[in-house]
Design an enzyme around this catalytic site. Structure first.
Site, PDB file in Angstrom:
ATOM      1  N   PHE A 113     -35.635  -5.427 -82.032  1.00  0.00           N
ATOM      2  CA  PHE A 113     -34.722  -5.793 -80.958  1.00  0.00           C
ATOM      3  C   PHE A 113     -35.431  -6.784 -80.037  1.00  0.00           C
ATOM      4  O   PHE A 113     -36.590  -6.551 -79.657  1.00  0.00           O
ATOM      5  CB  PHE A 113     -34.310  -4.536 -80.191  1.00  0.00           C
ATOM      6  CG  PHE A 113     -33.180  -4.776 -79.234  1.00  0.00           C
ATOM      7  CD1 PHE A 113     -31.871  -4.881 -79.688  1.00  0.00           C
ATOM      8  CD2 PHE A 113     -33.416  -4.929 -77.880  1.00  0.00           C
ATOM      9  CE1 PHE A 113     -30.822  -5.111 -78.813  1.00  0.00           C
ATOM     10  CE2 PHE A 113     -32.374  -5.155 -76.996  1.00  0.00           C
ATOM     11  CZ  PHE A 113     -31.077  -5.258 -77.461  1.00  0.00           C
ATOM     12  N   ASP A 184     -40.073   2.617 -81.710  1.00  0.00           N
ATOM     13  CA  ASP A 184     -38.878   2.543 -80.873  1.00  0.00           C
ATOM     14  C   ASP A 184     -37.772   3.303 -81.604  1.00  0.00           C
ATOM     15  O   ASP A 184     -37.377   2.937 -82.721  1.00  0.00           O
ATOM     16  CB  ASP A 184     -38.501   1.071 -80.647  1.00  0.00           C
ATOM     17  CG  ASP A 184     -37.292   0.908 -79.725  1.00  0.00           C
ATOM     18  OD1 ASP A 184     -36.477   1.840 -79.647  1.00  0.00           O
ATOM     19  OD2 ASP A 184     -37.165  -0.172 -79.120  1.00  0.00           O
ATOM     20  N   TYR A 209     -28.547   6.414 -73.952  1.00  0.00           N
ATOM     21  CA  TYR A 209     -27.124   6.064 -73.766  1.00  0.00           C
ATOM     22  C   TYR A 209     -26.425   5.793 -75.086  1.00  0.00           C
ATOM     23  O   TYR A 209     -25.229   5.567 -75.119  1.00  0.00           O
ATOM     24  CB  TYR A 209     -26.978   4.860 -72.821  1.00  0.00           C
ATOM     25  CG  TYR A 209     -27.915   3.705 -73.112  1.00  0.00           C
ATOM     26  CD1 TYR A 209     -27.682   2.847 -74.171  1.00  0.00           C
ATOM     27  CD2 TYR A 209     -29.031   3.499 -72.329  1.00  0.00           C
ATOM     28  CE1 TYR A 209     -28.554   1.811 -74.453  1.00  0.00           C
ATOM     29  CE2 TYR A 209     -29.909   2.461 -72.597  1.00  0.00           C
ATOM     30  CZ  TYR A 209     -29.664   1.613 -73.652  1.00  0.00           C
ATOM     31  OH  TYR A 209     -30.538   0.599 -73.934  1.00  0.00           O
ATOM     32  N   LYS A 210     -27.154   5.806 -76.201  1.00  0.00           N
ATOM     33  CA  LYS A 210     -26.519   5.596 -77.499  1.00  0.00           C
ATOM     34  C   LYS A 210     -26.102   6.963 -78.057  1.00  0.00           C
ATOM     35  O   LYS A 210     -25.167   7.553 -77.549  1.00  0.00           O
ATOM     36  CB  LYS A 210     -27.480   4.862 -78.434  1.00  0.00           C
ATOM     37  CG  LYS A 210     -27.905   3.471 -77.928  1.00  0.00           C
ATOM     38  CD  LYS A 210     -28.790   2.787 -78.944  1.00  0.00           C
ATOM     39  CE  LYS A 210     -29.477   1.543 -78.405  1.00  0.00           C
ATOM     40  NZ  LYS A 210     -28.581   0.432 -78.102  1.00  0.00           N
ATOM     41  N   ARG A 356     -20.935  -4.239 -87.188  1.00  0.00           N
ATOM     42  CA  ARG A 356     -21.727  -3.010 -87.184  1.00  0.00           C
ATOM     43  C   ARG A 356     -20.914  -1.818 -86.713  1.00  0.00           C
ATOM     44  O   ARG A 356     -20.265  -1.876 -85.670  1.00  0.00           O
ATOM     45  CB  ARG A 356     -22.918  -3.230 -86.237  1.00  0.00           C
ATOM     46  CG  ARG A 356     -23.848  -2.070 -86.112  1.00  0.00           C
ATOM     47  CD  ARG A 356     -24.975  -2.380 -85.144  1.00  0.00           C
ATOM     48  NE  ARG A 356     -24.595  -2.129 -83.768  1.00  0.00           N
ATOM     49  CZ  ARG A 356     -25.426  -2.157 -82.731  1.00  0.00           C
ATOM     50  NH1 ARG A 356     -26.701  -2.478 -82.916  1.00  0.00           N
ATOM     51  NH2 ARG A 356     -25.010  -1.914 -81.513  1.00  0.00           N
TER      52      ARG A 356
HETATM   53  C1  LIG Z   1     -34.233  -1.140 -80.328  1.00  0.00           C
HETATM   54  C2  LIG Z   1     -33.997  -1.412 -78.875  1.00  0.00           C
HETATM   55  N1  LIG Z   1     -35.047  -1.600 -78.059  1.00  0.00           N
HETATM   56  C3  LIG Z   1     -34.877  -1.871 -76.755  1.00  0.00           C
HETATM   57  C4  LIG Z   1     -33.620  -1.963 -76.186  1.00  0.00           C
HETATM   58  C5  LIG Z   1     -33.477  -2.285 -74.735  1.00  0.00           C
HETATM   59  O1  LIG Z   1     -33.132  -1.156 -74.009  1.00  0.00           O
HETATM   60  P1  LIG Z   1     -32.897  -1.169 -72.443  1.00  0.00           P
HETATM   61  O2  LIG Z   1     -31.783  -2.133 -72.159  1.00  0.00           O
HETATM   62  O3  LIG Z   1     -32.506   0.233 -72.116  1.00  0.00           O
HETATM   63  O4  LIG Z   1     -34.163  -1.568 -71.769  1.00  0.00           O
HETATM   64  C6  LIG Z   1     -32.489  -1.749 -76.997  1.00  0.00           C
HETATM   65  C7  LIG Z   1     -31.133  -1.825 -76.443  1.00  0.00           C
HETATM   66  O5  LIG Z   1     -30.141  -1.681 -77.092  1.00  0.00           O
HETATM   67  C8  LIG Z   1     -32.686  -1.488 -78.385  1.00  0.00           C
HETATM   68  O6  LIG Z   1     -31.652  -1.304 -79.202  1.00  0.00           O
END
Ligand SMILES: Cc1ncc(COP(=O)(O)O)c(C=O)c1O
Length: 397
Positions: A113, A184, A209-210, A356
């Site tokens: 991400f 992660d 939140y997911k 998705r």
């Molecule tokens: C794999 C991954 N890492 C990091 C993040 C970023 O998260 P945040 O916006 O809570 O900092 C996300 C957000 O969807 C994500 O999917």
């Protein structure tokens, strides 16, 4: 056996909507509003500042962390809540680089991400001194681990394709080469049973939140393996991670264990929302969840492939190589997703061409998947996506 009809009844889902997006923003548990209202009125309202002690607000980041620990195979006392996932990525990275001081390479993959990669780049710039972020294709991660790598920073399940890395194999190879590992779990926690302790992971981070339904902006979590918990130095050394925050010492002294990864005042209202969702999660057997999730995914893949030959599967077919989402590719993926949303089938588009959908048995069942397939088939077979208004991109896709 987990009763998924009962868990489904515990969510507020708009009539007629098929919500295949619990992997992005989980739906609202029916109990959340009352739980948050109680925290607002009976704790904040009536107890005011005494709630930090009387309602044990101060202990919430660790207490809630313990409830998440079960879902991710972590030892109790080693998961702590707070901040956002991006911040927790930064914290874990900074700690690992300091723990492996002779090495300068953060290894990640091009499927990660972007926020994780941006955080790593930013940290490397701040540290200077030759620190670099190296990214390789997801399938090349294992072979790219060598003696130069300080830490691997890998998102276990790819946010676009749903491809799942082999946590045990990557962690083992990293350790053979003297590297630390950060996992992660954004697309893993609540998607299937994660096994952090069994895999010997060093650090892990994730959001709630997911799949864990804490609501928009809900707190992240960080896991620190017991062997590192009293030595990892938190780069973001805020007062809530101090050994004695209310001593108000002028010098920083980290708390024992993972609690040192706390930074500032915890988000009590969002933690209350998360607790309401975790009450549902407490009734879920993770083996049942995985079996139900794979069944729904397989049903969706078979149905879409049979009815929509122009959609190409982007998610691995092997069960062990995927999480709890299924993605298809199409050059007009954005417009197709808008057409799906207009018909009540909610998923995400992810650039450049990914459609998705998440399969979360807590509130999605086979009848929902069947309906979704029929709607998508209609959209594809009759080109219902081919409208100018479906091709205008909104700010959030
Ligand atoms: C794999 C991954 N890492 C990091 C993040 C970023 O998260 P945040 O916006 O809570 O900092 C996300 C957000 O969807 C994500 O999917």
């Amino acid at each position: 056996m987990t009763d998924f009809a009962t868990t489904k009844a515990q969510f507020q889902l708009p009539a007629g909507m098929i919500y295949l997006d619990g992997n992005s923003l989980g739906p609202l548990p029916r109990a959340t509003a009352a739980r948050v209202a109680q925290t607002v009125e009976a704790e904040w309202g009536d107890l005011l500042i005494t709630a930090w002690n009387k309602a044990a607000w101060m202990d919430k980041p660790m207490r809630v962390g313990d409830r998440i620990a079960r879902l991710i195979g972590a030892e109790a006392g080693h998961v702590v809540m707070g901040d956002t996932l991006s911040i927790k990525v930064y914290q874990a990275l900074a700690s690992c680089l300091e723990m492996n001081p002779t090495r300068k390479v953060i290894l990640s993959d091009t499927g990660n991400f972007p926020s994780d990669l941006y955080m790593a780049e930013g940290l490397c710039r701040t540290l200077g001194n030759g620190y670099t972020l190296k990214t390789v294709a997801p399938e090349d991660v294992l072979d790219a681990i060598d003696d130069s790598v300080a830490v691997t920073m890998i998102t276990e399940v790819d946010y676009r394709t749903g491809r799942r890395h082999d946590m045990a194999a990557i962690t083992a190879r990293a350790h053979q080469h003297g590297a630390l590992t950060i996992w992660d779990l954004a697309h893993s926690a609540g998607a299937f049973q994660v096994e952090l302790a069994k895999c010997n992971a060093d650090f892990a981070v994730g959001c709630t939140y997911k799949y864990l339904n804490s609501g928009p902006g809900g707190p992240a979590f960080i896991y620190v393996a017991p062997r590192h918990a009293d030595t990892a130095r938190p780069a973001l050394s805020g007062w809530q991670g101090h050994a004695a925050p209310f001593a108000f010492d002028l010098d920083y002294r980290p708390a024992t264990g993972a609690e040192r990864m706390r930074v500032g005042t915890p988000p009590i209202l969002q933690l209350a929302a998360l607790e309401a969702s975790l009450d549902i999660w407490d009734t879920v057997d993770m083996q049942d969840l995985r079996a139900a999730s794979l069944k729904l995914q397989d049903q969706y893949i078979a149905g879409i492939e049979a009815a929509c030959p122009s959609l190409t599967l982007a998610t691995p077919r092997n069960h062990q190589d995927r999480g709890s989402q299924v993605s298809f590719r199409h050059p007009e993926g954005y417009a197709i997703m808008q057409a799906m949303i207009a018909r009540g089938v909610i998923g995400d588009f992810r650039a450049p061409d990914i459609i998705r959908c998440g399969f979360t048995p807590l509130f999605i069942d086979a009848a929902d998947v069947e309906k979704a397939i029929k709607i998508i088939a209609d959209i594809m077979q009759n080109n219902l996506w081919d409208r100018p208004d479906y091709k205008t991109r909104a700010k959030v896709t």
